[in-house]
Design an enzyme around this catalytic site. Structure first.
Site, mmCIF file in Angstrom:
data_model
loop_
_atom_site.group_PDB
_atom_site.id
_atom_site.type_symbol
_atom_site.label_atom_id
_atom_site.label_comp_id
_atom_site.label_asym_id
_atom_site.label_seq_id
_atom_site.Cartn_x
_atom_site.Cartn_y
_atom_site.Cartn_z
ATOM 1 N N TYR A 291 -9.455 -9.693 -8.540
ATOM 2 C CA TYR A 291 -8.414 -9.856 -9.548
ATOM 3 C C TYR A 291 -8.662 -11.044 -10.470
ATOM 4 C CZ TYR A 291 -5.951 -6.430 -6.781
ATOM 5 O OH TYR A 291 -5.627 -5.279 -6.114
ATOM 6 N N HIS B 243 -4.641 -8.584 2.552
ATOM 7 C CA HIS B 243 -6.106 -8.572 2.607
ATOM 8 C C HIS B 243 -6.578 -9.518 3.707
ATOM 9 C CE1 HIS B 243 -6.577 -7.235 -1.873
ATOM 10 N NE2 HIS B 243 -6.351 -6.230 -1.065
ATOM 11 N N LYS C 262 -2.479 -2.922 7.952
ATOM 12 C CA LYS C 262 -3.703 -2.476 8.630
ATOM 13 C C LYS C 262 -3.956 -3.316 9.872
ATOM 14 C CE LYS C 262 -6.284 -0.545 4.721
ATOM 15 N NZ LYS C 262 -7.552 -0.636 3.938
ATOM 16 N N ARG D 227 -0.082 -1.367 -7.397
ATOM 17 C CA ARG D 227 -0.462 -2.474 -6.500
ATOM 18 C C ARG D 227 -1.387 -3.444 -7.233
ATOM 19 N NH1 ARG D 227 -1.424 -4.023 -0.923
ATOM 20 N NH2 ARG D 227 -3.646 -4.266 -0.446
ATOM 21 N N HIS E 128 -1.801 2.993 -6.332
ATOM 22 C CA HIS E 128 -2.760 1.902 -6.217
ATOM 23 C C HIS E 128 -2.811 1.084 -7.504
ATOM 24 C CE1 HIS E 128 -5.420 0.199 -3.317
ATOM 25 N NE2 HIS E 128 -6.443 0.150 -4.147
ATOM 26 N N ARG F 162 0.864 -1.172 0.000
ATOM 27 C CA ARG F 162 0.000 0.000 0.000
ATOM 28 C C ARG F 162 0.905 1.227 0.000
ATOM 29 N NH1 ARG F 162 -2.318 -3.521 3.867
ATOM 30 N NH2 ARG F 162 -4.418 -4.231 3.299
#
Length: 289
Positions: free
Chosen positions: A262, A253, A159, A230, A227, A137
Site C-alpha cells: 500500500y 496481516h 486466518k 478492503r 477485496h 476480508r
C-alpha cells in the site's frame, strides 16, 4: 511421500488452525511439485529454486507455493524426518508487483448511497460500510457472528484462528445498529443470516449484489469487489497519515511485507508531510519526492 504431505496438512489443521482454503492450496502445490520433481525428500535448494523459477503464475501464487515448501520442510525438520531444510534460503523470482485497485472516497460514498436502490438496501449498505470502515476480508464479513459486535469495535477471528480488534467509526456503528434493528430477532448466530446451507450470506451472493450496486452507482462493475473495498480502506488510511503497523493489525496481516504494497500512495503523502512539518519547508517548492 504422499503420507508425509498428509501428515503435514493434518498438523497444519490441528496446530495452526489453517483454513480449508489454505490447506487445499498447500496440498495442491505440494502434490503438483512432487509430480514434477519426484520425491520431495530428495530435493535440494537448487532444484526447488529452479522449479519455482520455471513456473508461470501470479506473484501471490508464487509466494504461496514458496510458503508451502518452507512450511512443509520445516515440519519435516521438526519431526526429524530430514536433517537439513532445502527451502530455508530459496528466493522468489522477481515479478512485477500489481498495485491494488482502489476506489476514491467519492466512489465509496456513491456505492453506499446507491445501495438504497437495491431490495436488500439496509443489509448491503451495512456490509459496504463495515468493509470500508474496518478492512475486513469478505469471508470475515459474511461469517461475522453477533458476538463480534462490541459496540464501537469488532472482534474478528481471522486466518489461523487469530483474533484482532478492529475499530468502527460512528457511521459504520449506526449502519450496523440499523441493520440489526431491521433484521430483528432470529435464531441465527450470524450478523448477516440467510436460509442457505451455510446459515449466512455467501461470498458469491454478496459479490453479485455488490456488482449490481456498482452499476446503479455508475461505476464499472469490473472495478468493484469486496477485496477492492478492503484495499481502499488500507490505501485511504495510509494516505490520511495512519501508521503502517496499525493498518497491518487492522487488516490481520501476519507479515508487514504484505501490508507494504500500500505504500504506492506514500510519495504524495510524504510531500504533504514535509511541506507541513519541516522547519525549512514553508513557501518552498520541493518538486517530486
Amino acid at each position: 511421500m504422499m503420507k508425509y504431505i498428509d501428515m503435514f496438512l493434518e498438523a497444519l489443521a490441528a496446530e495452526k488452525g489453517c483454513s480449508k482454503q489454505t490447506l487445499d492450496a498447500y496440498a495442491s502445490d505440494l502434490k503438483i511439485a512432487e509430480q514434477t520433481l519426484g520425491d520431495l525428500l530428495q530435493q535440494n535448494t537448487k532444484t526447488i529454486q529452479t522449479y519455482l523459477s520455471n513456473l508461470d503464475c501470479k506473484a501471490s501464487s508464487m509466494s504461496r507455493k514458496a510458503s508451502a515448501f518452507r512450511s512443509f520442510y520445516k515440519f519435516l525438520m521438526s519431526e526429524k524426518i530430514i536433517t537439513s531444510n532445502p527451502a530455508m534460503n530459496i528466493e522468489l523470482p522477481k515479478k512485477n508487483k500489481t498495485l491494488p485497485k482502489c476506489l476514491s472516497v467519492e466512489e465509496i460514498d456513491l456505492l453506499i448511497s446507491s445501495a438504497g436502490d437495491i431490495k436488500t438496501s439496509i443489509r448491503l449498505s451495512c456490509m459496504i460500510e463495515l468493509l470500508y470502515a474496518s478492512g475486513l476480508r469478505v469471508s470475515e464479513l459474511c461469517e461475522l457472528p453477533l458476538t463480534a459486535n462490541l459496540g464501537d469495535k469488532l472482534l474478528i477471528h481471522g486466518k489461523g484462528a487469530k483474533e484482532r480488534l478492529v475499530p468502527m467509526h460512528e457511521s459504520a456503528q449506526k449502519s450496523l445498529q440499523n441493520w440489526l434493528k431491521y433484521r430483528g430477532d432470529t435464531d441465527s448466530k450470524y450478523v448477516f443470516p440467510s436460509n442457505g446451507k451455510s446459515g449466512h450470506i455467501t461470498r458469491d451472493g454478496f459479490f453479485k449484489i455488490l456488482k449490481k450496486c456498482a452499476v446503479l452507482a455508475g461505476i464499472s462493475p469490473d472495478r468493484v469487489s469486496p477485496h477492492v473495498l478492503r484495499h481502499s480502506f488500507a490505501s485511504h488510511l495510509l494516505e490520511g497519515g495512519a501508521n503502517l503497523r496499525a493498518i497491518q493489525t487492522m487488516l490481520g496481516h501476519e507479515d508487514i511485507s504484505t501490508t507494504q504494497i500500500y505504500t504506492h500512495i506514500l510519495p504524495e503523502t510524504l510531500r504533504k508531510t514535509v511541506e507541513k512539518a519541516h522547519p525549512l519547508a514553508k513557501n518552498k517548492d520541493f518538486g517530486e519526492i
